[in-house]
Enzyme design. Structure first.
Site, PDB file in Angstrom:
ATOM      1  N   TYR A 182      -5.005   8.442 -12.528  1.00  0.00           N
ATOM      2  CA  TYR A 182      -3.938   9.457 -12.687  1.00  0.00           C
ATOM      3  C   TYR A 182      -2.694   8.891 -13.370  1.00  0.00           C
ATOM      4  O   TYR A 182      -1.722   9.608 -13.550  1.00  0.00           O
ATOM      5  CB  TYR A 182      -3.636  10.201 -11.380  1.00  0.00           C
ATOM      6  CG  TYR A 182      -3.284   9.410 -10.148  1.00  0.00           C
ATOM      7  CD1 TYR A 182      -2.099   8.686 -10.052  1.00  0.00           C
ATOM      8  CD2 TYR A 182      -4.137   9.426  -9.047  1.00  0.00           C
ATOM      9  CE1 TYR A 182      -1.775   7.987  -8.898  1.00  0.00           C
ATOM     10  CE2 TYR A 182      -3.815   8.725  -7.886  1.00  0.00           C
ATOM     11  CZ  TYR A 182      -2.628   8.010  -7.821  1.00  0.00           C
ATOM     12  OH  TYR A 182      -2.318   7.317  -6.684  1.00  0.00           O
ATOM     13  N   PRO A 229      -9.481   3.106 -11.582  1.00  0.00           N
ATOM     14  CA  PRO A 229     -10.613   3.717 -10.862  1.00  0.00           C
ATOM     15  C   PRO A 229     -10.336   5.140 -10.387  1.00  0.00           C
ATOM     16  O   PRO A 229      -9.188   5.533 -10.191  1.00  0.00           O
ATOM     17  CB  PRO A 229     -10.811   2.804  -9.649  1.00  0.00           C
ATOM     18  CG  PRO A 229      -9.721   1.790  -9.672  1.00  0.00           C
ATOM     19  CD  PRO A 229      -8.725   2.198 -10.719  1.00  0.00           C
ATOM     20  N   GLY A 230     -11.405   5.830 -10.150  1.00  0.00           N
ATOM     21  CA  GLY A 230     -11.381   7.067  -9.369  1.00  0.00           C
ATOM     22  C   GLY A 230     -11.641   6.697  -7.913  1.00  0.00           C
ATOM     23  O   GLY A 230     -11.516   5.525  -7.534  1.00  0.00           O
TER      24      GLY A 230
HETATM   25  C1  HXC Z   1       6.516  10.601   4.123  1.00  0.00           C
HETATM   26  C2  HXC Z   1       6.480   8.345   4.632  1.00  0.00           C
HETATM   27  C3  HXC Z   1       5.084   8.409   4.921  1.00  0.00           C
HETATM   28  C4  HXC Z   1       4.437   9.696   4.808  1.00  0.00           C
HETATM   29  C5  HXC Z   1       5.750   6.368   5.216  1.00  0.00           C
HETATM   30  N1  HXC Z   1       6.835   7.067   4.830  1.00  0.00           N
HETATM   31  N2  HXC Z   1       4.662   7.166   5.273  1.00  0.00           N
HETATM   32  N3  HXC Z   1       7.178   9.416   4.230  1.00  0.00           N
HETATM   33  N4  HXC Z   1       5.193  10.739   4.397  1.00  0.00           N
HETATM   34  N5  HXC Z   1       3.140   9.859   5.061  1.00  0.00           N
HETATM   35  C6  HXC Z   1       8.196   6.564   4.667  1.00  0.00           C
HETATM   36  C7  HXC Z   1       8.789   6.103   5.982  1.00  0.00           C
HETATM   37  O1  HXC Z   1       9.322   7.170   6.736  1.00  0.00           O
HETATM   38  C8  HXC Z   1       9.880   5.141   5.506  1.00  0.00           C
HETATM   39  O2  HXC Z   1      11.005   5.836   5.014  1.00  0.00           O
HETATM   40  C9  HXC Z   1       9.242   4.507   4.270  1.00  0.00           C
HETATM   41  O3  HXC Z   1       8.191   5.398   3.839  1.00  0.00           O
HETATM   42  C10 HXC Z   1       8.605   3.165   4.588  1.00  0.00           C
HETATM   43  O4  HXC Z   1       7.680   3.342   5.646  1.00  0.00           O
HETATM   44  P1  HXC Z   1       7.174   2.122   6.551  1.00  0.00           P
HETATM   45  O5  HXC Z   1       6.068   2.619   7.408  1.00  0.00           O
HETATM   46  O6  HXC Z   1       8.319   1.445   7.209  1.00  0.00           O
HETATM   47  O7  HXC Z   1       6.663   1.157   5.385  1.00  0.00           O
HETATM   48  P2  HXC Z   1       5.709  -0.080   5.435  1.00  0.00           P
HETATM   49  O8  HXC Z   1       5.379  -0.470   6.859  1.00  0.00           O
HETATM   50  O9  HXC Z   1       6.307  -1.068   4.544  1.00  0.00           O
HETATM   51  O10 HXC Z   1       4.340   0.501   4.817  1.00  0.00           O
HETATM   52  C11 HXC Z   1       4.223   0.812   3.451  1.00  0.00           C
HETATM   53  C12 HXC Z   1       3.355   2.053   3.212  1.00  0.00           C
HETATM   54  C13 HXC Z   1       2.050   1.969   4.034  1.00  0.00           C
HETATM   55  C14 HXC Z   1       3.110   2.170   1.718  1.00  0.00           C
HETATM   56  C15 HXC Z   1       4.182   3.260   3.714  1.00  0.00           C
HETATM   57  O11 HXC Z   1       1.282   3.151   3.830  1.00  0.00           O
HETATM   58  C16 HXC Z   1       1.219   0.745   3.686  1.00  0.00           C
HETATM   59  O12 HXC Z   1       1.468  -0.375   4.177  1.00  0.00           O
HETATM   60  N6  HXC Z   1       0.224   0.859   2.811  1.00  0.00           N
HETATM   61  C17 HXC Z   1      -0.585  -0.281   2.344  1.00  0.00           C
HETATM   62  C18 HXC Z   1      -2.017   0.088   2.207  1.00  0.00           C
HETATM   63  C19 HXC Z   1      -2.256   1.328   1.378  1.00  0.00           C
HETATM   64  O13 HXC Z   1      -1.423   2.228   1.288  1.00  0.00           O
HETATM   65  N7  HXC Z   1      -3.415   1.422   0.755  1.00  0.00           N
HETATM   66  C20 HXC Z   1      -3.752   2.568  -0.032  1.00  0.00           C
HETATM   67  C21 HXC Z   1      -3.627   2.281  -1.421  1.00  0.00           C
HETATM   68  S1  HXC Z   1      -4.632   3.431  -2.347  1.00  0.00           S
HETATM   69  P3  HXC Z   1      12.353   6.004   5.908  1.00  0.00           P
HETATM   70  O14 HXC Z   1      13.320   6.724   5.012  1.00  0.00           O
HETATM   71  O15 HXC Z   1      11.954   6.813   7.110  1.00  0.00           O
HETATM   72  O16 HXC Z   1      12.808   4.624   6.276  1.00  0.00           O
HETATM   73  C22 HXC Z   1      -4.055   3.459  -3.907  1.00  0.00           C
HETATM   74  C23 HXC Z   1      -5.010   3.935  -4.971  1.00  0.00           C
HETATM   75  C24 HXC Z   1      -4.986   5.377  -5.177  1.00  0.00           C
HETATM   76  O17 HXC Z   1      -2.973   3.116  -4.203  1.00  0.00           O
HETATM   77  C25 HXC Z   1      -6.091   5.849  -6.129  1.00  0.00           C
HETATM   78  C26 HXC Z   1      -6.975   6.934  -5.552  1.00  0.00           C
HETATM   79  C27 HXC Z   1      -7.937   7.567  -6.559  1.00  0.00           C
END
Ligand code: HXC
Length: 261
Positions: free
Chosen positions: A125, A166-167
């Site tokens: 995307y 990737p998808g």
């Molecule tokens: C709205 C959200 C939220 C949600 C978090 N936040 N999740 N806001 N909706 N669902 C907000 C929080 O309220 C906070 O803001 C800020 O984001 C940071 O959140 P934390 O939980 O403190 O962050 P952290 O612990 O650093 O975690 C980072 C993360 C988490 C990105 C939010 O999801 C993570 O660690 N992800 C790593 C693994 C991952 O996501 N893998 C998937 C990748 S897939 P405030 O203002 O409240 O402080 C990919 C490929 C896609 O990328 C391709 C598909 C085809």
């Protein structure tokens, strides 16, 4: 990707935030492949921590010949619900994390005169943007631009930079944040010309090819790897795949009838 490269004889280094997870993963890969896997924990957002982790990897092994920029953070949300911190948390992991790793390893590779190969894992995307994952779309586009730019600038050091876009390929980390109900996966499978999601082994095969000497003249490219999903979503009339043969008989009659009017 790490397991596949290890099975081919590479000394693989892995990094992530949690040391216990890294240790267990390194042992699991070594068990399968018989080859050494080193690990160095760090938060990819923290440039000083990345520097320390790269130093640890160099101490345990050597300046890397291959770097896979696979940092990802993503969740679905309407953009108007995002705080600036939520936006930054994804940008900091994906874009700044990839920059931290690329700078730290790239400078060392230049100094060591190593023709290092970089590969980033992005998403298809980036080509058209996507609602509801806007921080990820912005960050992954930046990662592709970083790799395209350095493909040219650091080409003079013998380095290559490419991306795989990737998808959907199922992993718990991604799907728990992108598809908490499981509904998206069913929808994606209906759209996919291959009728299924991708498999981790399939992306490992392509990544291995792209970082190997079999791809020694591939530089500055992004390869879409999605079973045809992006094209399926884009083509105006692709929904006609649902039309059955007898319906086509009727449609053909109608169209030909219209021509004779
Ligand atoms: C709205 C959200 C939220 C949600 C978090 N936040 N999740 N806001 N909706 N669902 C907000 C929080 O309220 C906070 O803001 C800020 O984001 C940071 O959140 P934390 O939980 O403190 O962050 P952290 O612990 O650093 O975690 C980072 C993360 C988490 C990105 C939010 O999801 C993570 O660690 N992800 C790593 C693994 C991952 O996501 N893998 C998937 C990748 S897939 P405030 O203002 O409240 O402080 C990919 C490929 C896609 O990328 C391709 C598909 C085809």
């Amino acid at each position: 990707m790490a397991t596949h490269l290890s099975s081919l004889g590479a000394t693989v280094a892995i990094t992530g935030r949690r040391e216990a997870v890294l240790k267990a993963t390194a042992e699991e890969i070594t068990e399968k492949t018989g080859n050494q896997v080193v690990f160095a924990p760090c938060d990819v957002r923290d440039a000083a921590a990345v520097k320390g982790a790269v130093q640890s990897i160099v101490d345990q092994s050597s300046v890397p010949d291959i770097v896979i920029n696979n940092a990802a953070g993503n969740f679905i949300s309407p953009t108007e619900r995002l705080s600036t911190n939520a936006f930054s948390s994804v940008i900091d992991i994906v874009l700044k994390g990839s920059i931290n790793v690329t700078l730290e390893t790239g400078k060392r590779a230049i100094a060591a005169q190593k023709p290092c190969v970089f590969l980033a894992i992005t998403t298809h995307y980036t080509k058209a943007g996507s609602g509801f994952v806007v921080p990820s779309a912005c960050a992954k586009s930046g990662v592709e631009t970083l790799h395209q730019s350095l493909a040219v600038e650091w080409g003079r050091y013998g380095m290559r930079f490419n991306c795989i876009a990737p998808g959907p390929i199922y992993t718990e980390g991604a799907f728990s944040r992108l598809d908490p109900t499981g509904e998206f996966m069913n929808h994606a499978i209906k759209n996919l010309p291959t009728g299924r999601l991708g498999e981790p082994e399939e992306i490992a095969n392509l990544a291995t090819f792209m970082v190997s000497d079999y791809a020694s003249w591939l530089n500055g490219e992004t390869i879409t790897f999605d079973g045809g999903e992006f094209n399926a979503l884009a083509g105006e009339f692709n929904a006609l795949r649902k039309v059955k043969d007898e319906q086509w008989d009727m449609l053909e009659q109608m169209i030909k009838g219209n021509h004779s009017k």
